[in-house]
Motif scaffolding. Sequence first.
Motif, PDB file in Angstrom:
ATOM      1  N   LYS A  33      36.715  30.769 -14.629  1.00  0.00           N
ATOM      2  CA  LYS A  33      36.461  29.343 -14.386  1.00  0.00           C
ATOM      3  C   LYS A  33      34.983  29.088 -14.129  1.00  0.00           C
ATOM      4  CE  LYS A  33      40.867  27.603 -12.683  1.00  0.00           C
ATOM      5  NZ  LYS A  33      41.555  26.868 -11.611  1.00  0.00           N
ATOM      6  N   GLU A  41      38.021  20.550  -9.660  1.00  0.00           N
ATOM      7  CA  GLU A  41      39.341  20.833  -9.100  1.00  0.00           C
ATOM      8  C   GLU A  41      39.365  20.813  -7.577  1.00  0.00           C
ATOM      9  OE1 GLU A  41      41.031  23.779 -12.650  1.00  0.00           O
ATOM     10  OE2 GLU A  41      40.423  24.617 -10.721  1.00  0.00           O
ATOM     11  N   ASN A  42      38.282  21.258  -6.950  1.00  0.00           N
ATOM     12  CA  ASN A  42      38.328  21.460  -5.499  1.00  0.00           C
ATOM     13  C   ASN A  42      37.807  20.277  -4.680  1.00  0.00           C
ATOM     14  OD1 ASN A  42      39.217  24.373  -4.691  1.00  0.00           O
ATOM     15  ND2 ASN A  42      38.035  24.590  -6.577  1.00  0.00           N
ATOM     16  N   ILE A  44      37.794  17.174  -5.278  1.00  0.00           N
ATOM     17  CA  ILE A  44      38.669  16.002  -5.355  1.00  0.00           C
ATOM     18  C   ILE A  44      39.922  16.152  -4.493  1.00  0.00           C
ATOM     19  CG2 ILE A  44      40.141  16.706  -7.281  1.00  0.00           C
ATOM     20  CD1 ILE A  44      39.625  13.924  -8.482  1.00  0.00           C
ATOM     21  N   ARG A  45      40.146  17.344  -3.968  1.00  0.00           N
ATOM     22  CA  ARG A  45      41.304  17.531  -3.083  1.00  0.00           C
ATOM     23  C   ARG A  45      41.211  16.633  -1.858  1.00  0.00           C
ATOM     24  NH1 ARG A  45      40.565  23.577  -2.085  1.00  0.00           N
ATOM     25  NH2 ARG A  45      41.715  23.069  -0.208  1.00  0.00           N
ATOM     26  N   ASN A  48      36.160  11.942  -3.467  1.00  0.00           N
ATOM     27  CA  ASN A  48      35.719  11.796  -4.860  1.00  0.00           C
ATOM     28  C   ASN A  48      34.704  12.883  -5.223  1.00  0.00           C
ATOM     29  OD1 ASN A  48      37.228   9.449  -5.326  1.00  0.00           O
ATOM     30  ND2 ASN A  48      35.674   8.203  -4.307  1.00  0.00           N
ATOM     31  N   LEU A  49      34.538  13.093  -6.500  1.00  0.00           N
ATOM     32  CA  LEU A  49      33.604  14.130  -6.947  1.00  0.00           C
ATOM     33  C   LEU A  49      32.170  13.723  -6.619  1.00  0.00           C
ATOM     34  CD1 LEU A  49      35.138  15.009 -10.421  1.00  0.00           C
ATOM     35  CD2 LEU A  49      35.334  16.272  -8.277  1.00  0.00           C
TER      36      LEU A  49
ATOM     37  N   ARG B 138      41.629   7.050   2.915  1.00  0.00           N
ATOM     38  CA  ARG B 138      41.839   5.940   1.973  1.00  0.00           C
ATOM     39  C   ARG B 138      42.174   4.639   2.688  1.00  0.00           C
ATOM     40  NH1 ARG B 138      39.569   9.703  -1.024  1.00  0.00           N
ATOM     41  NH2 ARG B 138      40.072   9.526  -3.230  1.00  0.00           N
ATOM     42  N   ASN B 223      45.124  25.313 -10.599  1.00  0.00           N
ATOM     43  CA  ASN B 223      44.113  24.246 -10.591  1.00  0.00           C
ATOM     44  C   ASN B 223      43.908  23.650  -9.193  1.00  0.00           C
ATOM     45  OD1 ASN B 223      46.364  22.708 -10.177  1.00  0.00           O
ATOM     46  ND2 ASN B 223      46.378  21.789 -12.216  1.00  0.00           N
ATOM     47  N   SER B 224      44.497  24.254  -8.183  1.00  0.00           N
ATOM     48  CA  SER B 224      44.314  23.856  -6.780  1.00  0.00           C
ATOM     49  C   SER B 224      44.762  22.424  -6.495  1.00  0.00           C
ATOM     50  CB  SER B 224      42.838  24.002  -6.350  1.00  0.00           C
ATOM     51  OG  SER B 224      42.410  25.332  -6.451  1.00  0.00           O
ATOM     52  N   VAL B 270      46.741  16.251  -5.543  1.00  0.00           N
ATOM     53  CA  VAL B 270      45.737  15.399  -6.179  1.00  0.00           C
ATOM     54  C   VAL B 270      45.558  15.881  -7.609  1.00  0.00           C
ATOM     55  CG1 VAL B 270      43.386  14.477  -6.065  1.00  0.00           C
ATOM     56  CG2 VAL B 270      44.541  15.155  -3.972  1.00  0.00           C
ATOM     57  N   VAL B 279      43.786   9.113 -11.402  1.00  0.00           N
ATOM     58  CA  VAL B 279      43.999  10.157 -10.408  1.00  0.00           C
ATOM     59  C   VAL B 279      45.078   9.716  -9.419  1.00  0.00           C
ATOM     60  CG1 VAL B 279      42.935  11.472  -8.527  1.00  0.00           C
ATOM     61  CG2 VAL B 279      41.608  10.934 -10.573  1.00  0.00           C
ATOM     62  N   LYS B 283      49.310  12.346   0.000  1.00  0.00           N
ATOM     63  CA  LYS B 283      49.082  13.087   1.244  1.00  0.00           C
ATOM     64  C   LYS B 283      50.265  12.838   2.172  1.00  0.00           C
ATOM     65  CE  LYS B 283      44.620  14.484   0.726  1.00  0.00           C
ATOM     66  NZ  LYS B 283      44.470  14.237  -0.705  1.00  0.00           N
ATOM     67  N   ARG B 325      44.057   5.750  -8.667  1.00  0.00           N
ATOM     68  CA  ARG B 325      42.819   5.158  -9.179  1.00  0.00           C
ATOM     69  C   ARG B 325      42.723   5.408 -10.682  1.00  0.00           C
ATOM     70  NH1 ARG B 325      36.609   6.791  -7.429  1.00  0.00           N
ATOM     71  NH2 ARG B 325      35.582   5.471  -8.982  1.00  0.00           N
ATOM     72  N   TRP B 368      35.464   1.311  -5.203  1.00  0.00           N
ATOM     73  CA  TRP B 368      34.471   2.367  -4.991  1.00  0.00           C
ATOM     74  C   TRP B 368      33.149   1.973  -5.668  1.00  0.00           C
ATOM     75  CZ3 TRP B 368      35.129   6.358  -1.708  1.00  0.00           C
ATOM     76  CH2 TRP B 368      36.434   6.626  -1.284  1.00  0.00           C
ATOM     77  N   TRP B 371      30.654   7.402  -5.309  1.00  0.00           N
ATOM     78  CA  TRP B 371      31.651   8.396  -4.918  1.00  0.00           C
ATOM     79  C   TRP B 371      31.851   8.452  -3.404  1.00  0.00           C
ATOM     80  CZ3 TRP B 371      30.232  12.821  -2.028  1.00  0.00           C
ATOM     81  CH2 TRP B 371      28.852  13.043  -1.898  1.00  0.00           C
TER      82      TRP B 371
END
Lengths: 89, 415
Positions: A33, A41-42, A44-45, A48-49, B138, B223-224, B270, B279, B283, B325, B368, B371
């Motif tokens: 990766k 991937e991480n 955004i958990r 926001n990016l 949020r 992909n977590s 997510v 997206v 939660k 979103r 938003w 970010w």
Amino acid sequence: MKNKSIITSILIAILTLTVLSQSCAPSKMIAQKSGAQLWGENCIRCHNLPSPTDFNDVQWATIGLHMEDRASLTETEAEKIIDFMKSAN
Amino acid sequence: MRTTTLIFIFLLGYAASFAQDSTQAQLDAMKNDIASLRKPENSHFMIRGFAQFGMDASSDNVEFNMTSFNPVILWRQGDKFLFESELEMEYMSNQFSLNLGYAAMSYKVTKGLTIKVGKLLLPFGAFGEKLHPSWVNRMSEAPLGLGHDNGMLPMADLGVEIRGGIQLGKSKLCYSLYVVNGPRIKDGTMGQTEAGQLTWENANDNNKNKAIGTRISLLPLSNSSLEIGLSGYYARPGNELSPYANDSTNMDLNYKDVTALLTAIDLSFVRKIDAIKGVVDIKAQYNTTNVSDAVYLNPDDTNRHTNRYTFANNSTSYYAQLAYRPSMLENKFLKNIELTGRYSIYNTPEGSLWESKQTQFSFGVNYWFSWRTVLKIGYQSTDGAPMDMSSMSSMSSNSTMSTVNRFQIHLAMGL
């Protein structure tokens, strides 16, 4: 007594999983990766990016160490993500 | 003569070009020398944080407010040491308050192992540690039971923690194990209606034992996108001595053997989904607090001969939240819109003087700007809320409970 058993069980579970993890190498797909993919991937958990251009290289190094801890990223994930942020800013 | 002049000018230009090349080469060499002398910045200090300002409107009140202004200090030394701290500033009820959210030093020992000491932000569940900043949350407020003021759960405490993330094949495991001062139990001597509640973030411990806690989470997908976490926390919150040690009629009341066991399960999903061009962010967290049985004193209870009472000291809370979103749309306005909804419950022990059953439903629209900058417009309805929302920590069964509906507009910014 019941409470102590629960806590003991949790501790044993942590130990077992830790030992187990040492024998589980990352799969080839995970190892391949890119930083950009891990960033997508991480981060955004939780939020926001982040934009790579919002911070300079030195700032990203500090934020990276902070996020490696907060998000419990693996060392490889953190390194790849920060290298990507530095290269893209 | 004319030819000689032309030759002279030609030779002069030719020599000048050599000189220019030579100068450029010298400049390049100097740049390389400077670059080689420049050391990586081993020590770096920066301030980040977050803030949220806005307006709440209910049927009898409209007010502007500052719900958070929290500078976060990060100080990195080398690649392994980090100091981090969050200051919580509040301006409410004409009072400015400053609280230390957390202040901890961490050292990365090796791959997958970091040790932290100080006032720790505790990973009990996911919301308190990861989702509480106003630009990450949020919604405008924390879910019921998870705020600093009225929380049933530990948010921060003094102690030591080990934590890290480990790759398990295609999955990932995150762990944390910590030892902290722990909570205190309110015995009723300083506020009889609060007897049995736990208080957190105690700078001075009231006994010899320590509280221990852990959170383990698994990210099973490569992909977590999915994380499931389990948390546990055990403490003995009572004093070594009876609070009535000088009262011969009540000195048998003692809380040193009281135990508190807290558990939580949290979930996060997510994922960017092409089919719905956006997206999805889900939660959820379920929490329980179980304090072992104890007898409390109610001096004002004239109907009982002994003025004593007990109850099953169990509290529960949970929330489930969905956000969507459409970030993959091409329309620049619509792609920054986010729809949110949350359902939240908080039940305190039946039979206690602070018994309550609250439910809350919130929904809203976020926009938003970047970010980390968001405008939140929402509506929130809370059943079973005390009339004065600011006194939730001291509510009793005699408090007037009601339904509180509020319209909220807040601007949150990550700094």
